[in-house]
Design a protein around this motif. Structure first.
Motif, PDB file in Angstrom:
ATOM      1  N   ASP A   1     112.520  61.316-100.824  1.00  0.00           N
ATOM      2  CA  ASP A   1     113.021  60.284-101.673  1.00  0.00           C
ATOM      3  C   ASP A   1     114.411  59.665-101.154  1.00  0.00           C
ATOM      4  O   ASP A   1     115.442  60.567-101.453  1.00  0.00           O
ATOM      5  CB  ASP A   1     113.381  60.997-102.696  1.00  0.00           C
ATOM      6  CG  ASP A   1     113.839  59.957-103.907  1.00  0.00           C
ATOM      7  OD1 ASP A   1     114.200  59.094-103.812  1.00  0.00           O
ATOM      8  OD2 ASP A   1     113.810  60.663-105.143  1.00  0.00           O
TER       9      ASP A   1
ATOM     10  N   THR B   1     117.596  59.468-103.134  1.00  0.00           N
ATOM     11  CA  THR B   1     118.325  60.708-103.470  1.00  0.00           C
ATOM     12  C   THR B   1     119.183  61.410-101.983  1.00  0.00           C
ATOM     13  O   THR B   1     119.953  62.072-102.313  1.00  0.00           O
ATOM     14  CB  THR B   1     117.370  61.755-104.113  1.00  0.00           C
ATOM     15  OG1 THR B   1     116.700  61.193-105.069  1.00  0.00           O
ATOM     16  CG2 THR B   1     118.306  62.988-104.466  1.00  0.00           C
TER      17      THR B   1
ATOM     18  N   CYS C   1     115.698  66.316-101.954  1.00  0.00           N
ATOM     19  CA  CYS C   1     115.175  64.974-101.980  1.00  0.00           C
ATOM     20  C   CYS C   1     113.779  64.989-101.208  1.00  0.00           C
ATOM     21  O   CYS C   1     113.091  64.010-100.928  1.00  0.00           O
ATOM     22  CB  CYS C   1     116.128  63.937-101.226  1.00  0.00           C
ATOM     23  SG  CYS C   1     116.358  64.338 -99.352  1.00  0.00           S
TER      24      CYS C   1
ATOM     25  N   LEU D   1     103.631  55.663-101.936  1.00  0.00           N
ATOM     26  CA  LEU D   1     105.204  56.270-102.142  1.00  0.00           C
ATOM     27  C   LEU D   1     105.964  55.678-101.049  1.00  0.00           C
ATOM     28  O   LEU D   1     107.276  55.212-101.386  1.00  0.00           O
ATOM     29  CB  LEU D   1     105.173  57.812-102.148  1.00  0.00           C
ATOM     30  CG  LEU D   1     104.698  58.567-103.500  1.00  0.00           C
ATOM     31  CD1 LEU D   1     104.567  59.736-103.077  1.00  0.00           C
ATOM     32  CD2 LEU D   1     105.682  58.315-104.333  1.00  0.00           C
TER      33      LEU D   1
ATOM     34  N   MET E   1     108.962  52.991-101.327  1.00  0.00           N
ATOM     35  CA  MET E   1     110.456  53.308-101.090  1.00  0.00           C
ATOM     36  C   MET E   1     110.896  52.074-100.009  1.00  0.00           C
ATOM     37  O   MET E   1     112.238  51.909-100.046  1.00  0.00           O
ATOM     38  CB  MET E   1     110.370  54.626-100.524  1.00  0.00           C
ATOM     39  CG  MET E   1     111.620  55.360-100.139  1.00  0.00           C
ATOM     40  SD  MET E   1     112.607  55.962-101.575  1.00  0.00           S
ATOM     41  CE  MET E   1     113.667  54.825-101.776  1.00  0.00           C
TER      42      MET E   1
ATOM     43  N   ASP F   1     114.374  55.405-109.602  1.00  0.00           N
ATOM     44  CA  ASP F   1     113.254  56.437-109.526  1.00  0.00           C
ATOM     45  C   ASP F   1     112.079  55.992-108.644  1.00  0.00           C
ATOM     46  O   ASP F   1     111.204  55.271-109.201  1.00  0.00           O
ATOM     47  CB  ASP F   1     112.990  57.014-110.860  1.00  0.00           C
ATOM     48  CG  ASP F   1     112.157  58.313-110.711  1.00  0.00           C
ATOM     49  OD1 ASP F   1     111.318  58.631-109.784  1.00  0.00           O
ATOM     50  OD2 ASP F   1     111.998  58.965-111.888  1.00  0.00           O
ATOM     51  N   VAL F   2     111.762  56.617-107.531  1.00  0.00           N
ATOM     52  CA  VAL F   2     110.712  56.033-106.610  1.00  0.00           C
ATOM     53  C   VAL F   2     109.525  56.454-107.134  1.00  0.00           C
ATOM     54  O   VAL F   2     108.366  55.791-106.873  1.00  0.00           O
ATOM     55  CB  VAL F   2     110.922  56.509-105.148  1.00  0.00           C
ATOM     56  CG1 VAL F   2     110.975  58.162-105.049  1.00  0.00           C
ATOM     57  CG2 VAL F   2     110.006  55.712-104.396  1.00  0.00           C
TER      58      VAL F   2
END
Length: 350
Positions: free
Chosen positions: A143, A146, A194, A206, A210, A231-232
């Motif tokens: 992520d 983050t 993360c 995802l 992203m 928030d992915v």
């Protein structure tokens, strides 16, 4: 010796006859992936064309593509031309069509392939993969919104993780180039949690969201408390829901025509492309797309009503000044149009 006008007409009819036997990727210019036909492209007119311009374009193409000259393939083209004229010549029908076309054009810009952006080494190079099971269905995902760029994961699993240069965040370069123990150590060492184990089938969406859909900021900006941290996982869920909506719409569009009708429509769009541009069709459209994206690139050309064409196809056989023919249209042969017509116009104004 035939008069010039008659020679020109004969040449256009020969072009039609030659183009009628062509098929292939050229149809993509007219028919979108959901099966919707861009009637403005079919007639070669601007989105804000008047009824007179639409009628003139329709009649010119109907003459050149008449079955008397093209046979059965001309019949398919005429069906498509009639379909375009019937919709665009009626104000209410045209307004409803414009709304549908704008949505379809936006959907067409979606470049999601369904493949992961990181290399799946068990498939790319099994001898280098460190996964213990050949049917491994787990993947590692960072992520990046983050991530604080601490590089702990890069130190513990350097074959899999890299620091991407744009925002200074960690990213998985290739899956399973490190052992599971090394990957788990990298995950455990992350101070902000993360890095996540995810299912292989969830990885493409995802990674795509992203890197292409959520708002990104530099690590320094995030650490200073500025910028939105998206928030992915929620963004990916919304993205996939929208993807399913598009797929359902495409299925509904395909059910509107029988397989034979759908095939005829696609062949007609391909034949029209070849008719307009002949041999250069397959090369010119690719070149124009590349140059237009570099020059414009703001997405405004996807708004129905804003798109302009450098040349009206139904006027291509008429005498015209070298510089322009009425308004903003330029008679530049496709094989010689090395710059967008808008750039050419700007140079003339200067």
């Amino acid at each position: 010796m035939l008069p010039a006008a008659q020679r020109q007409k004969q040449r256009r009819r020969c072009d039609c006859a030659a183009a009628a036997t062509a098929s292939g990727p050229a149809a993509a210019k007219y028919m979108l992936s959901n099966g919707m036909v861009d009637y403005y492209e079919v007639l070669g007119v601007d989105d804000d064309a008047t009824n007179d311009e639409i009628k003139k374009a329709y009649r010119a193409l109907a003459k050149e593509c008449h079955p008397d000259y093209l046979g059965d393939k001309g019949h398919n083209i005429c069906i498509l031309l009639n379909e375009a004229y019937e919709v665009l010549s009626i104000a209410d029908a045209r307004q409803a069509y414009n709304a549908q076309l704008e949505t379809a054009l936006a959907d067409e810009e979606d470049d999601y392939t369904g493949e992961p952006l990181s290399k799946w080494m068990p498939a790319v190079n099994p001898s280098m993969a460190k996964s213990e099971h050949p049917d491994e269905d787990r993947a590692v995902f960072v992520d990046e919104n983050t991530c604080i760029g601490c590089k702990q994961c890069v130190w513990h699993a350097p074959a899999c993780f890299r620091i991407e240069s744009d925002y200074g965040r960690s990213r998985v370069f290739a899956q399973w180039l490190n052992t599971e123990d090394e990957l788990q150590t990298a995950i455990d060492s992350c101070p902000v949690n993360c890095i996540h184990w995810v299912k292989k089938q969830d990885l493409p969406a995802l990674e795509y969201v992203m890197q292409n859909r959520v708002e990104r900021v530099n690590v320094g900006v995030m650490m200073s408390g500025q910028g939105l941290v998206a928030d992915v996982f929620s963004a990916t869920a919304s993205f996939m829901k929208e993807r399913r909506r598009k797929e359902e719409a495409q299925l509904r569009a395909k059910r509107a025509y029988s397989p034979a009708q759908e095939d005829a429509r696609r062949k007609a769009t391909s034949e029209l492309m070849q008719q307009h541009m002949g041999f250069f069709a397959q090369f010119f459209q690719q070149a124009v797309n590349t140059v237009s994206n570099a020059v414009d690139g703001d997405g405004s050309d996807l708004k129905v009503g804003n798109r302009k064409r450098a040349q009206k196809w139904f006027e291509r056989g008429e005498p015209a000044p070298v510089a322009a023919i009425g308004g903003d249209y330029y008679m530049v042969p496709p094989e010689r149009a090395l710059v967008p017509a808008t750039v050419y116009a700007a140079r003339l104004d200067d």
